[in-house]
Design an enzyme around this catalytic site. Structure first.
Site, short mmCIF file in Angstrom:
data_model
loop_
_atom_site.label_atom_id
_atom_site.label_comp_id
_atom_site.label_asym_id
_atom_site.label_seq_id
_atom_site.Cartn_x
_atom_site.Cartn_y
_atom_site.Cartn_z
N SER A 46 0.83 -1.20 0.00
CA SER A 46 0.00 0.00 0.00
C SER A 46 0.87 1.26 0.00
O SER A 46 0.52 2.25 -0.65
CB SER A 46 -0.96 0.01 1.19
OG SER A 46 -0.26 -0.14 2.40
N GLU A 47 2.00 1.24 0.71
CA GLU A 47 2.93 2.36 0.65
C GLU A 47 4.37 1.88 0.78
O GLU A 47 4.65 0.92 1.50
CB GLU A 47 2.67 3.39 1.76
CG GLU A 47 1.94 4.64 1.30
CD GLU A 47 0.45 4.44 1.34
OE1 GLU A 47 -0.26 5.28 0.76
OE2 GLU A 47 0.00 3.47 1.94
N THR A 48 5.24 2.58 0.07
CA THR A 48 6.68 2.50 0.29
C THR A 48 7.15 3.85 0.80
O THR A 48 6.85 4.89 0.19
CB THR A 48 7.43 2.12 -0.99
OG1 THR A 48 7.02 0.82 -1.42
CG2 THR A 48 8.93 2.12 -0.76
#
Length: 262
Positions: A46-48
């Site tokens: 979902s996020e880096t």
């Protein structure tokens, strides 16, 4: 070939495979934006979160976050994960961000306290979003950073949602938060970001930057409120208001660490 450190963390979690996964990738200097986006797409989380050391004494690191398709204004769980990875022996760590100001992660017992801006939403009709959710909205609100909040009557309604993700995606990069009073916690929610390439986000710190101020007013409390985000993975956290800040309490678990070669 360049080797980059890669740490995958389950944030808002006290055991593996719960909460929300984030990749944390500390850098010495910023890579081109297209490379950062390509790495986030490769990671397919979902996020880096990407960090570089700050050049002054106001912050410890600069911080940016990318979904597989776009850079975002604020990501709470990846900030928490970044603090978990980079805190070391310090009691607290400060991150400078481009559009969400200064963020902080501090030790809090056997977990962490995450300080985010308090982004209180205002009433606004959201007929297209409500139709895409297929729910009976009691109240709808909006924050200019493109966060839509939909209040429903009960936790059962939150859990039963089956959104039309294509219709939500057509609204663009909007974080849609559906929330209600909880049964075992003060508040329950689910969060959808189809326009950012994430149909349902498992546990969303940024969403709580918006709903903690709302529920503080509604419940008449500013102290520790209990929240549960009712995704398949699920995540528990606490939230309170301190001035113009939302303080979230949670834990993290490291599940993977290695090197990425680009």
């Amino acid at each position: 070939m360049t080797e980059l450190r890669f740490v995958q963390v389950d944030a808002f979690a006290d055991r593996p495979f719960t909460g929300n996964s984030a990749a944390v990738m500390p850098l010495d200097a910023w890579l081109p934006d297209e490379v950062l986006q390509a790495i986030a797409m490769e990671n397919n989380l979902s996020e880096t979160a990407f960090t570089i050391p700050a050049e002054d004494g106001d912050a410890d690191y600069e911080l940016r976050w990318f979904t597989p398709t776009t850079e975002v204004v604020l990501c709470g769980h990846a900030t928490l994960a970044s603090g978990h990875v980079l805190l070391g022996t310090r009691d607290r760590i400060r991150f400078r961000t481009r559009r969400a100001g200064m963020l902080e992660v501090a030790r809090n017992g056997d977990g962490y306290a995450l300080s985010l801006p308090a982004w209180k939403p205002d009433s606004r009709p959201l007929p297209v979003i409500v139709a895409a959710l297929g729910c009976a909205a009691v109240e709808t609100l909006w924050h200019p950073h493109r966060y839509g909040v939909v209040l429903v009557e009960s936790e059962a309604e939150v859990r039963a949602l089956a959104p039309d993700f294509k219709a939500l995606a057509n609204e663009g990069d909007v974080l849609t938060i559906v929330t209600a009073p909880g049964k075992d916690t003060d508040v329950v929610s689910r969060v959808f970001a189809a326009g950012a390439g994430i149909d349902e986000d498992p546990v969303t710190g940024a969403a709580h930057a918006v709903i903690v101020p709302y529920w503080a007013d509604r419940l008449g409390r500013r102290d520790d409120m209990t929240f549960f985000q009712a995704s398949r993975r699920g995540g528990h956290l606490t939230g309170r208001l301190e001035g113009d800040r939302v303080i979230l309490g949670a834990k993290c678990v490291t599940v993977l660490e290695g090197l990425m070669q680009i």
